[in-house]
Design a protein around this motif. Sequence first.
Motif, short mmCIF file in Angstrom:
data_model
loop_
_atom_site.label_atom_id
_atom_site.label_comp_id
_atom_site.label_asym_id
_atom_site.label_seq_id
_atom_site.Cartn_x
_atom_site.Cartn_y
_atom_site.Cartn_z
N SER A 74 0.83 -1.20 0.00
CA SER A 74 0.00 0.00 0.00
C SER A 74 0.87 1.26 0.00
O SER A 74 1.92 1.31 0.65
N VAL A 76 -0.05 4.05 1.30
CA VAL A 76 -0.32 4.82 2.51
C VAL A 76 0.84 4.78 3.51
O VAL A 76 1.32 5.83 3.95
N TYR A 121 -0.79 3.58 9.10
CA TYR A 121 -1.85 3.75 8.11
C TYR A 121 -2.84 4.81 8.57
O TYR A 121 -3.25 4.82 9.74
N THR A 122 -3.24 5.69 7.66
CA THR A 122 -4.36 6.59 7.91
C THR A 122 -5.64 5.86 7.50
O THR A 122 -5.61 4.70 7.10
N ARG A 123 -6.75 6.57 7.58
CA ARG A 123 -8.04 5.93 7.31
C ARG A 123 -8.14 5.39 5.88
O ARG A 123 -8.97 4.53 5.60
N ARG A 124 -7.34 5.91 4.97
CA ARG A 124 -7.38 5.41 3.60
C ARG A 124 -6.80 4.00 3.50
O ARG A 124 -7.01 3.32 2.50
N GLY A 125 -6.06 3.56 4.51
CA GLY A 125 -5.36 2.30 4.40
C GLY A 125 -5.84 1.21 5.34
O GLY A 125 -5.27 0.12 5.33
N SER A 127 -9.45 -0.37 7.90
CA SER A 127 -10.85 -0.28 8.34
C SER A 127 -11.10 -1.37 9.36
O SER A 127 -10.41 -2.40 9.39
N ALA A 137 -4.73 -2.53 4.15
CA ALA A 137 -4.61 -2.57 2.70
C ALA A 137 -3.43 -3.44 2.27
O ALA A 137 -2.31 -3.28 2.77
N SER A 155 -8.30 7.44 13.98
CA SER A 155 -7.85 8.21 12.83
C SER A 155 -6.66 7.56 12.14
O SER A 155 -6.39 7.84 10.97
N SER A 156 -5.93 6.73 12.86
CA SER A 156 -4.79 6.04 12.27
C SER A 156 -4.49 4.79 13.07
O SER A 156 -4.95 4.64 14.21
#
Length: 228
Positions: A74, A76, A121-125, A127, A137, A155-156
């Motif tokens: 990833s 991220v 990882y931030t939220r894009r990477g 869940s 990811a 948040s991360s």
Amino acid sequence: MHLRYSYRVYPTGPQRRALARTFGCVRVVYNDAVAARQAAYRHRLPYPSTAALDRALITAAKRTPERAWLGEVSTVPLQQALRDCHAAYRHFFDSLQGKRHGARVGPPRFKRRAGTQTARYTRRGFSLKPNGRLYVAKVGALKVAWSRDLPAAPSSVTVTKTATGRYYASFVVAVDDGADLAEPIPDEDAETGIDLGLKSFAVLRGGKTIENPKVFTTETVSPAMRRR
């Protein structure tokens, strides 16, 4: 206020291999960023920005035979590695100028293969799945040993492999001021201190006290053990 919550995770064999690739790529990108800034200093050039390093060390590097394997993980955590490098240099310069309290901070050093490995990882990477798994990811859904609930959406998350081979997921969560849930972390790069004692089991940075469980008091010791 931001708090950090850490939990043990148990990746499968394929997930451990995917994490190993991620840790390695994060380490390479971080070291490439340190090398680029050291080269700029030697040649008396302006320090390259994080955006410029992103284009050169991630986007463009993926198109080269030497760094094509960066595309296997990833993006991220690679971008977060550049931000961590930038933060490390900011702390170093602030320390030199007397803007940072505490002991003087040295310049960033190259990361090594040995020791603790991390990927942030931030939220894009990542869940959180309804079944309690942590999806990361290009790694997969990790099994988490939830010792307590998160008070809010994180948040991360930082996935860590210790030198002893254990894996942890450390979430950063924003909560209302005054919440007595975990240790506050004003700086994600800050280290914590723990003062062990007798009256109190431990006192954390910021004054948070963990009471002594007193597992060996008379009330909790069995009659058989008291006779010994």
